[in-house]
Design an enzyme around this catalytic site. Structure first.
Site, PDB file in Angstrom:
ATOM      1  N   THR A   1      97.802  13.321 -82.730  1.00  0.00           N
ATOM      2  CA  THR A   1      98.594  12.695 -81.667  1.00  0.00           C
ATOM      3  C   THR A   1      98.494  11.178 -81.737  1.00  0.00           C
ATOM      4  O   THR A   1      99.503  10.465 -81.669  1.00  0.00           O
ATOM      5  CB  THR A   1      98.095  13.170 -80.295  1.00  0.00           C
ATOM      6  OG1 THR A   1      98.140  14.593 -80.239  1.00  0.00           O
ATOM      7  CG2 THR A   1      98.938  12.590 -79.180  1.00  0.00           C
ATOM      8  N   THR A   2      97.269  10.675 -81.875  1.00  0.00           N
ATOM      9  CA  THR A   2      97.039   9.238 -81.910  1.00  0.00           C
ATOM     10  C   THR A   2      97.700   8.594 -83.120  1.00  0.00           C
ATOM     11  O   THR A   2      98.049   7.410 -83.088  1.00  0.00           O
ATOM     12  CB  THR A   2      95.529   8.948 -81.919  1.00  0.00           C
ATOM     13  OG1 THR A   2      94.913   9.681 -80.861  1.00  0.00           O
ATOM     14  CG2 THR A   2      95.231   7.475 -81.736  1.00  0.00           C
TER      15      THR A   2
ATOM     16  N   ILE B   1      86.556  14.593 -80.827  1.00  0.00           N
ATOM     17  CA  ILE B   1      87.643  13.967 -81.579  1.00  0.00           C
ATOM     18  C   ILE B   1      88.203  12.895 -80.663  1.00  0.00           C
ATOM     19  O   ILE B   1      88.858  13.187 -79.664  1.00  0.00           O
ATOM     20  CB  ILE B   1      88.699  14.996 -82.009  1.00  0.00           C
ATOM     21  CG1 ILE B   1      88.059  16.021 -82.945  1.00  0.00           C
ATOM     22  CG2 ILE B   1      89.875  14.293 -82.700  1.00  0.00           C
ATOM     23  CD1 ILE B   1      89.004  17.124 -83.398  1.00  0.00           C
TER      24      ILE B   1
ATOM     25  N   ARG C   1     100.103  18.367 -73.281  1.00  0.00           N
ATOM     26  CA  ARG C   1     101.152  17.941 -74.202  1.00  0.00           C
ATOM     27  C   ARG C   1     102.001  19.100 -74.726  1.00  0.00           C
ATOM     28  O   ARG C   1     103.136  18.895 -75.127  1.00  0.00           O
ATOM     29  CB  ARG C   1     100.551  17.187 -75.396  1.00  0.00           C
ATOM     30  CG  ARG C   1     100.120  15.760 -75.078  1.00  0.00           C
ATOM     31  CD  ARG C   1      99.648  15.037 -76.315  1.00  0.00           C
ATOM     32  NE  ARG C   1      99.286  13.647 -76.041  1.00  0.00           N
ATOM     33  CZ  ARG C   1     100.113  12.615 -76.162  1.00  0.00           C
ATOM     34  NH1 ARG C   1     101.362  12.802 -76.564  1.00  0.00           N
ATOM     35  NH2 ARG C   1      99.705  11.388 -75.896  1.00  0.00           N
TER      36      ARG C   1
ATOM     37  N   LYS D   1      89.177  22.204 -80.932  1.00  0.00           N
ATOM     38  CA  LYS D   1      89.248  20.971 -80.154  1.00  0.00           C
ATOM     39  C   LYS D   1      89.817  21.323 -78.788  1.00  0.00           C
ATOM     40  O   LYS D   1      90.974  21.739 -78.665  1.00  0.00           O
ATOM     41  CB  LYS D   1      90.133  19.933 -80.850  1.00  0.00           C
ATOM     42  CG  LYS D   1      90.305  18.639 -80.040  1.00  0.00           C
ATOM     43  CD  LYS D   1      91.268  17.684 -80.720  1.00  0.00           C
ATOM     44  CE  LYS D   1      91.476  16.423 -79.876  1.00  0.00           C
ATOM     45  NZ  LYS D   1      92.470  15.496 -80.488  1.00  0.00           N
TER      46      LYS D   1
ATOM     47  N   TYR E   1     106.463  23.320 -76.916  1.00  0.00           N
ATOM     48  CA  TYR E   1     107.839  23.501 -76.465  1.00  0.00           C
ATOM     49  C   TYR E   1     108.280  24.960 -76.416  1.00  0.00           C
ATOM     50  O   TYR E   1     108.815  25.407 -75.412  1.00  0.00           O
ATOM     51  CB  TYR E   1     108.840  22.690 -77.314  1.00  0.00           C
ATOM     52  CG  TYR E   1     110.237  22.720 -76.740  1.00  0.00           C
ATOM     53  CD1 TYR E   1     110.556  21.930 -75.644  1.00  0.00           C
ATOM     54  CD2 TYR E   1     111.212  23.577 -77.240  1.00  0.00           C
ATOM     55  CE1 TYR E   1     111.819  21.983 -75.081  1.00  0.00           C
ATOM     56  CE2 TYR E   1     112.474  23.644 -76.676  1.00  0.00           C
ATOM     57  CZ  TYR E   1     112.774  22.854 -75.596  1.00  0.00           C
ATOM     58  OH  TYR E   1     114.016  22.913 -75.019  1.00  0.00           O
TER      59      TYR E   1
ATOM     60  N   TYR F   1      93.550  23.411 -81.922  1.00  0.00           N
ATOM     61  CA  TYR F   1      93.612  22.259 -81.018  1.00  0.00           C
ATOM     62  C   TYR F   1      94.363  22.675 -79.764  1.00  0.00           C
ATOM     63  O   TYR F   1      95.549  23.007 -79.814  1.00  0.00           O
ATOM     64  CB  TYR F   1      94.314  21.113 -81.753  1.00  0.00           C
ATOM     65  CG  TYR F   1      94.563  19.843 -80.972  1.00  0.00           C
ATOM     66  CD1 TYR F   1      93.935  19.548 -79.769  1.00  0.00           C
ATOM     67  CD2 TYR F   1      95.456  18.882 -81.471  1.00  0.00           C
ATOM     68  CE1 TYR F   1      94.175  18.375 -79.079  1.00  0.00           C
ATOM     69  CE2 TYR F   1      95.705  17.699 -80.796  1.00  0.00           C
ATOM     70  CZ  TYR F   1      95.068  17.460 -79.595  1.00  0.00           C
ATOM     71  OH  TYR F   1      95.313  16.293 -78.924  1.00  0.00           O
TER      72      TYR F   1
END
Length: 295
Positions: free
Chosen positions: A45-46, A205, A140, A163, A108, A135
């Protein structure tokens, strides 16, 4: 099966005029290694992976692998909301030398819990013997990987870690209750590193470790070494930094922080935009107070 633990940085991706700034990316990797980071994670994501195409992502992973030269593991973000696309992304990450893949739950399309299991099972079947880190970040993705589902993932040897980015410590205990030591539990939340490790986690993380790798590495080491006083001190000391790095959508603030530190420009890709002036001023003040700015 190899697993991953400790202080792990979800790397920001530097852009210059719309393309990957490879020199700045290599400098960020060196900064992480000098700061004691245990594992590097490009294309999460980052790293703004969702606005990069497959070739860009593969190149970014390759740059990190080349700069690291085996000194620490490289776990590449390779998840998507398509199982077939994820399988292909893992293949490309493996080809350029990644040691494992971080696989976010499909977003989604909101799969059922059984759909999540089959998603990870299909990826593992396509890549036998290759370590996968599941994850879970419901904020999100719109889907929550529940502890009962994590237990089912324990039957897939390639899934070595999880994660967990809910900041829910009851969830952390539930995961330990269900999975024991079978899955390496990793915090996906900088605000709760110490309590998460106290509940049975093996690391984090982190976003904040982009700018403060040594502090985060020391925090994780202290927490894992049962030096609670030192870990608590570092957790509290970094708390304002965490707040400011999430005051706007990640990775907007962390890229601005790295810009202020002279690492690279603050460029983000639309639909993200640069940090607002008021928040940027607060972030600069906090970085200065932590001794992270030059001069």
């Amino acid at each position: 099966m190899k697993t991953f633990e400790g202080s792990m940085t979800a790397l920001a991706t530097p852009f210059r005029e719309g393309v990957l700034d490879e020199g700045a990316f290599r400098a960020l990797v060196r900064y992480q290694l000098e700061g004691g980071t245990n594992v590097l994670l490009p294309m999460g994501t980052t790293g703004e992976a969702v606005t990069m195409d497959a070739d860009e992502r593969a190149r970014a992973i390759a740059v990190v692998v080349d700069e690291v030269k085996g000194r620490v593991p490289v776990v590449a973000g390779a998840g998507s909301n398509s199982t077939r696309e994820t399988i292909e992304s893992v293949r490309r990450a493996r080809e350029v030398g990644a040691d494992g893949a971080l696989i976010v739950t499909p977003y989604y399309n909101k799969p059922t819990q059984q759909g999540l299991v089959e998603h990870y099972r299909a990826i593992a079947k396509a890549h036998p013997g290759f370590p996968l880190v599941a994850y879970n970040v419901p904020g999100r993705t719109g889907v929550d990987l529940l502890p009962e589902t994590a237990l089912k993932l324990c039957d897939i040897p390639e899934v070595v870690a999880l994660k967990e980015a809910t900041a829910n410590l009851i969830r952390a205990v539930d995961l330990v209750e269900k999975c024991g030591d079978r899955l390496t539990l990793l915090s996906g939340d900088d605000f709760t590193v110490l309590p998460f490790i106290a509940c049975g986690g093996k690391g984090v993380i982190s976003v904040s470790s982009n700018v403060a790798p040594r502090m985060m590495a020391d925090l994780v080491a202290a927490a894992r070494g049962n030096d609670i006083a030192k870990a608590r001190g570092l957790q509290v000391r970094m708390n304002a930094l965490h707040r400011l790095l999430f005051v706007e959508s990640n990775p907007i603030p962390v890229k601005w922080a790295l810009h202020l530190m002279g690492m690279f420009g603050p460029e983000v890709r639309l639909p993200l935009v640069p940090m607002g002036e008021a928040n940027a001023a607060k972030l600069k003040e906090e970085l200065s107070g932590l001794g992270l700015l030059k001069g």
